[in-house]
Scaffold this active site. Structure first.
Site, PDB file in Angstrom:
ATOM      1  N   PHE A 142       0.810  -1.019  -0.115  1.00  0.00           N
ATOM      2  CA  PHE A 142       0.004   0.009  -0.096  1.00  0.00           C
ATOM      3  C   PHE A 142       0.681   1.231   0.158  1.00  0.00           C
ATOM      4  O   PHE A 142       0.944   2.125  -0.902  1.00  0.00           O
ATOM      5  CB  PHE A 142      -0.852  -0.008   1.185  1.00  0.00           C
ATOM      6  CG  PHE A 142      -2.025  -1.039   0.962  1.00  0.00           C
ATOM      7  CD1 PHE A 142      -3.215  -0.782   0.447  1.00  0.00           C
ATOM      8  CD2 PHE A 142      -1.898  -2.295   1.649  1.00  0.00           C
ATOM      9  CE1 PHE A 142      -4.111  -1.690   0.337  1.00  0.00           C
ATOM     10  CE2 PHE A 142      -2.583  -3.382   1.421  1.00  0.00           C
ATOM     11  CZ  PHE A 142      -4.116  -3.018   0.673  1.00  0.00           C
ATOM     12  N   GLU A 143       1.517   1.529   0.940  1.00  0.00           N
ATOM     13  CA  GLU A 143       2.283   2.568   1.201  1.00  0.00           C
ATOM     14  C   GLU A 143       3.594   2.624   2.032  1.00  0.00           C
ATOM     15  O   GLU A 143       3.758   2.655   3.065  1.00  0.00           O
ATOM     16  CB  GLU A 143       1.435   4.125   1.970  1.00  0.00           C
ATOM     17  CG  GLU A 143       2.167   5.206   1.760  1.00  0.00           C
ATOM     18  CD  GLU A 143       1.021   6.429   2.328  1.00  0.00           C
ATOM     19  OE1 GLU A 143       0.833   7.224   1.730  1.00  0.00           O
ATOM     20  OE2 GLU A 143       0.676   6.038   3.459  1.00  0.00           O
TER      21      GLU A 143
END
Length: 537
Positions: A365-366
């Protein structure tokens, strides 16, 4: 004519689509989960290539947060219709198991540099799309199709449908025009016109050691298509000792002098385990037309390591030391993972690279990870980090990275009592659980001061080093590690499942959620020649 040595695009540059417009050649390759999406290289002579652009570079075009490893952008096809450039590609959200969630899009631009349009949605019936501009003005969209009910092989043929550029959608009937050969796994279609025939070039055999380029033709675009008398015009599947392996997924181009060339995916395995650390690369072969109006590969079907092309390659840039600084922003050699919101993971204000700690290394995701491709079998890399972690959930440093399952990571972190330390994190041979290994005990370091981090790779041997602020000599950290682990064959999946390549770069995580920042003064990458590098350019 000059001779060059393959590959022409070393390192992670798979699924090539080639195009000539006037005297300019372009090759588009897959980028998967790495951002921005799609690499387009440019050349004047087929020998010397430079990165021209990555066209999918804003949120309205691409956001891959949540896409698993080796998903994201697959198999772009680059074409030109005498008015504008067209690029089609697949955005893959899931690839493992019985289903494939793969969405196909089209973008266009008047110039190769862009700006490129926002994506036009085409379909989701399969992957590896291409766009063909017929002589009668029609545009045709082809892609492989997927049938989750078929066992054991789920590939169900190449589909064709007309694309209406005014309506910006597929129109009319859709038909399977080619089912491939007994090698199976037919994909990667490209259509061409010549001598009254429509030619269909496909990839077969998967992307591992059975890979091949298969050619068919028909007088009618809808078929039926007859297969080439040799079936596969390019493959190394029956030549296990050839330098170029895993050869397939190709596209051809005609030079101004009338000669034809095929670019194709390939891999250069090393070690007894036949591991392709540099991932799937792009090579080129000379081709010719037989009296039977079929295309053949010169000295084929086995791909050649040495090929005659119009230009003479300048190898000096390939061997040059790269000392990256950040006064002018992030160099084009670097990419990051998945997110278009770069302000949340890094900045280059003040002439330094500042990473903002987000999720763990390997997050889908990040994560704050900025890296460049490994393009040599042996190299040195180093950086200087300024980072003040408060506990074990904050860590940043230097990484040799393939995926969440396969990386080596020398981190500056801290013990739970706040004492700063160096720690090697490794996911070596951890598939499928992805659990960390720690090859050595932590090394305590002062809580203040910059730290110089370095690694050397010589073939399959990786060694980490460090030096404290004020020290000139680097000291070894931990044991010699197996660098060949950072490869397609160990990327977290079985054969045909890992599609990228090794990177080297810097990363920062803050699992406390407080966005701790790590600052890097520079990044150095120095290619090295080593006696173990049998297939180095």
């Amino acid at each position: 004519m000059p001779t060059i040595r393959n590959p022409i695009l070393p390192g992670f540059n798979p699924d090539p689509s080639i195009l000539r417009v006037g005297e300019d050649y372009y090759i588009a390759t897959s980028t998967f989960e790495w951002y921005p999406g799609v690499q387009i290289h440019h050349s004047k002579d087929l020998a010397n290539w430079s990165l021209a652009t990555r066209p999918l570079n804003r949120r309205s075009q691409l956001d891959m947060r949540g896409d698993p490893d080796s998903c994201g952008i697959w198999a772009p096809c680059l074409t030109h219709d005498d008015d504008r450039f067209w690029l089609v590609f697949t955005r893959v959200k899931r690839k493992d198991g019985s289903f494939k969630d793969a969405h196909n899009y089209i973008v266009h631009s008047k110039t190769i540099e862009g700006p490129w349009s926002d994506p036009i949605y085409a379909n989701s019936s399969g992957f590896d799309p291409s766009l063909f501009h017929d002589e009668d003005g029609k545009k045709w969209f082809a892609n492989m199709t997927w049938d989750h009910r078929r066992r054991p092989l789920l590939f169900s043929g190449i589909a064709l449908q007309e694309f209406d550029p005014e309506a910006e959608k597929l129109v009319g009937p859709r038909k399977i025009i080619y089912y491939g050969t007994d090698l199976s796994l037919v994909e990667g279609p490209h259509l061409y016109q010549r001598s009254g025939y429509y030619y269909l070039l496909t990839a077969e055999g998967g992307t591992a050691y059975e890979h091949a380029c298969t050619l068919a033709r028909s007088k009618d675009i809808w078929g039926p298509y007859e297969t080439h008398p040799d079936k596969h015009i390019l493959t190394a599947k029956d030549a296990p000792f050839n330098a170029l392996q895993r050869s397939g997924h190709g596209d051809w181009v005609e030079a101004p002098n009338g000669k034809h060339y095929l670019v194709h995916l390939t891999g250069r395995p090393t070690t007894h385990e036949r591991r392709c650390v540099l991932g799937r690369e792009t090579a080129i072969q000379e081709a010719y037309w037989g009296d039977d109006d079929w295309l053949y590969i010169k000295n084929g079907p086995v791909p050649s390591l040495h090929v005659e092309v119009p230009g003479t390659r300048d190898d000096e840039p390939y061997w040059a030391e790269q000392n990256y600084t950040f006064e002018d922003g992030l160099h084009k050699d670097f990419q990051w993972l998945r997110t278009p919101e770069i302000e949340r993971i890094f900045s280059t204000e003040g002439g330094k690279l500042k990473l903002i700690g987000r999720e763990s290394i390997g997050s889908w995701f990040e994560q704050a990870l900025v890296a460049r491709r490994q393009t040599h079998f042996s190299y040195d890399a180093e950086t200087t980090i300024d980072f003040s972690p408060t506990d074990e959930r904050q860590f940043a440093g230097l990484t040799a990275y393939y995926s969440r399952y396969n990386f080596f990571y020398l981190t500056v972190t801290a013990h739970s009592d706040g004492q700063r330390e160096l720690l090697i994190m490794s996911s070596e041979e951890s598939w499928p659980d992805g659990k960390l290994r720690f090859p050595t005990d932590p090394v305590k370091i002062p809580n203040e001061g910059k730290v110089r981090l370095a690694l050397t790779i010589r073939g399959k041997k990786l060694q980490f080093f460090h030096a404290l602020e004020g020290e000139e000599t680097l000291k070894e950290v931990g044991p010699v590690l197996d660098a060949s682990i950072v490869s397609d064959e160990c990327g977290g999946h079985q054969a045909h499942g890992s599609f990228t390549g090794a990177f080297v770069g810097v990363a920062c995580s803050d699992l406390n959620g407080t966005a701790a920042e790590a600052t890097f003064d520079y990044f150095g990458y120095l290619p090295r020649k080593d006696e173990s590098d049998r297939y180095e350019i």
